[in-house]
Scaffold this motif. Sequence first.
Motif, PDB file in Angstrom:
ATOM      1  N   ARG A 125      -3.737  25.308 -11.799  1.00  0.00           N
ATOM      2  CA  ARG A 125      -3.728  23.843 -11.162  1.00  0.00           C
ATOM      3  C   ARG A 125      -5.074  23.654 -10.576  1.00  0.00           C
ATOM      4  N   ASP A 126      -5.420  24.545  -9.772  1.00  0.00           N
ATOM      5  CA  ASP A 126      -6.521  24.400  -8.702  1.00  0.00           C
ATOM      6  C   ASP A 126      -7.875  24.244  -9.649  1.00  0.00           C
ATOM      7  N   ALA A 127      -7.806  24.941 -10.832  1.00  0.00           N
ATOM      8  CA  ALA A 127      -8.882  24.899 -11.603  1.00  0.00           C
ATOM      9  C   ALA A 127      -9.203  23.436 -12.322  1.00  0.00           C
ATOM     10  N   TRP A 128      -7.997  22.992 -12.770  1.00  0.00           N
ATOM     11  CA  TRP A 128      -8.093  21.653 -13.268  1.00  0.00           C
ATOM     12  C   TRP A 128      -8.389  20.314 -12.225  1.00  0.00           C
ATOM     13  N   SER A 148       0.785  -1.168   0.033  1.00  0.00           N
ATOM     14  CA  SER A 148      -0.068  -0.031  -0.135  1.00  0.00           C
ATOM     15  C   SER A 148       0.951   1.037   0.159  1.00  0.00           C
ATOM     16  N   ALA A 149       1.927   1.196   0.647  1.00  0.00           N
ATOM     17  CA  ALA A 149       2.688   2.377   0.730  1.00  0.00           C
ATOM     18  C   ALA A 149       3.456   2.505  -0.803  1.00  0.00           C
ATOM     19  N   VAL A 150       3.822   1.447  -1.482  1.00  0.00           N
ATOM     20  CA  VAL A 150       4.073   1.627  -2.852  1.00  0.00           C
ATOM     21  C   VAL A 150       3.202   2.253  -3.822  1.00  0.00           C
ATOM     22  N   ASP A 151       2.123   1.663  -3.571  1.00  0.00           N
ATOM     23  CA  ASP A 151       0.737   2.074  -4.415  1.00  0.00           C
ATOM     24  C   ASP A 151       0.553   3.745  -4.087  1.00  0.00           C
ATOM     25  N   LEU A 152       0.806   4.033  -2.969  1.00  0.00           N
ATOM     26  CA  LEU A 152       0.525   5.445  -2.414  1.00  0.00           C
ATOM     27  C   LEU A 152       1.336   6.293  -3.099  1.00  0.00           C
ATOM     28  N   MET A 204       2.718  10.444  -6.924  1.00  0.00           N
ATOM     29  CA  MET A 204       3.819  10.970  -7.822  1.00  0.00           C
ATOM     30  C   MET A 204       2.908  11.304  -9.259  1.00  0.00           C
ATOM     31  N   ARG A 205       1.932  10.575  -9.651  1.00  0.00           N
ATOM     32  CA  ARG A 205       1.308  10.803 -10.853  1.00  0.00           C
ATOM     33  C   ARG A 205       0.471  11.969 -10.667  1.00  0.00           C
ATOM     34  N   LEU A 206      -0.225  12.148  -9.720  1.00  0.00           N
ATOM     35  CA  LEU A 206      -1.076  13.259  -9.347  1.00  0.00           C
ATOM     36  C   LEU A 206      -0.027  14.677  -9.455  1.00  0.00           C
ATOM     37  N   ALA A 207       1.224  14.451  -8.779  1.00  0.00           N
ATOM     38  CA  ALA A 207       2.162  15.727  -8.762  1.00  0.00           C
ATOM     39  C   ALA A 207       2.497  15.714 -10.121  1.00  0.00           C
ATOM     40  N   ARG A 208       2.649  14.934 -11.192  1.00  0.00           N
ATOM     41  CA  ARG A 208       3.025  15.050 -12.456  1.00  0.00           C
ATOM     42  C   ARG A 208       1.942  15.658 -13.110  1.00  0.00           C
TER      43      ARG A 208
END
Length: 157
Positions: free
Chosen positions: A117-120, A16-20, A25-29
Amino acid sequence: MALVAAPQPPAAIDRSAVDLRLSVMRLARRLRIQRVPGALNLACLSALGHLDREGPATTTALAAVDRITPQSMTRSVAELVERGLVERAPDPADRRQTLLKITLSGREFIERDRQLRDAWLTQAMGEQLTDVERDLLLLAGRLLDRLADSPIKEEVS
């Protein structure tokens, strides 16, 4: 010549730590993609955001926040000053120090960047999440803040 052992990972890593980590990282990208055209690199953006939130600071203090060398931050500060987003001023408490202050152009830049970024994110949350999922995500955000604030363990060599 002595060999230095690589740091050893914990005996068992929770999946679960790996998945998180991967999800964060995907959201940050994805959020980085939504930035202002001609955007600053991440070190510059971080420094500008810190000056906006916390007020004037030295280059050394900004470097400490991001855990980078003062030399690396000096390059970022030079770019911010060159673009007119930050200005240098003598520290009234210690004239040997130079404080960095965000300019009006810097505030406008960081606000525009945040708004994009907030609008997206607002749109994506509205389209992809139910009310319950949105509430869970807001709770998860507070938990992520707690994790981010946890002490940093130094590597043992």
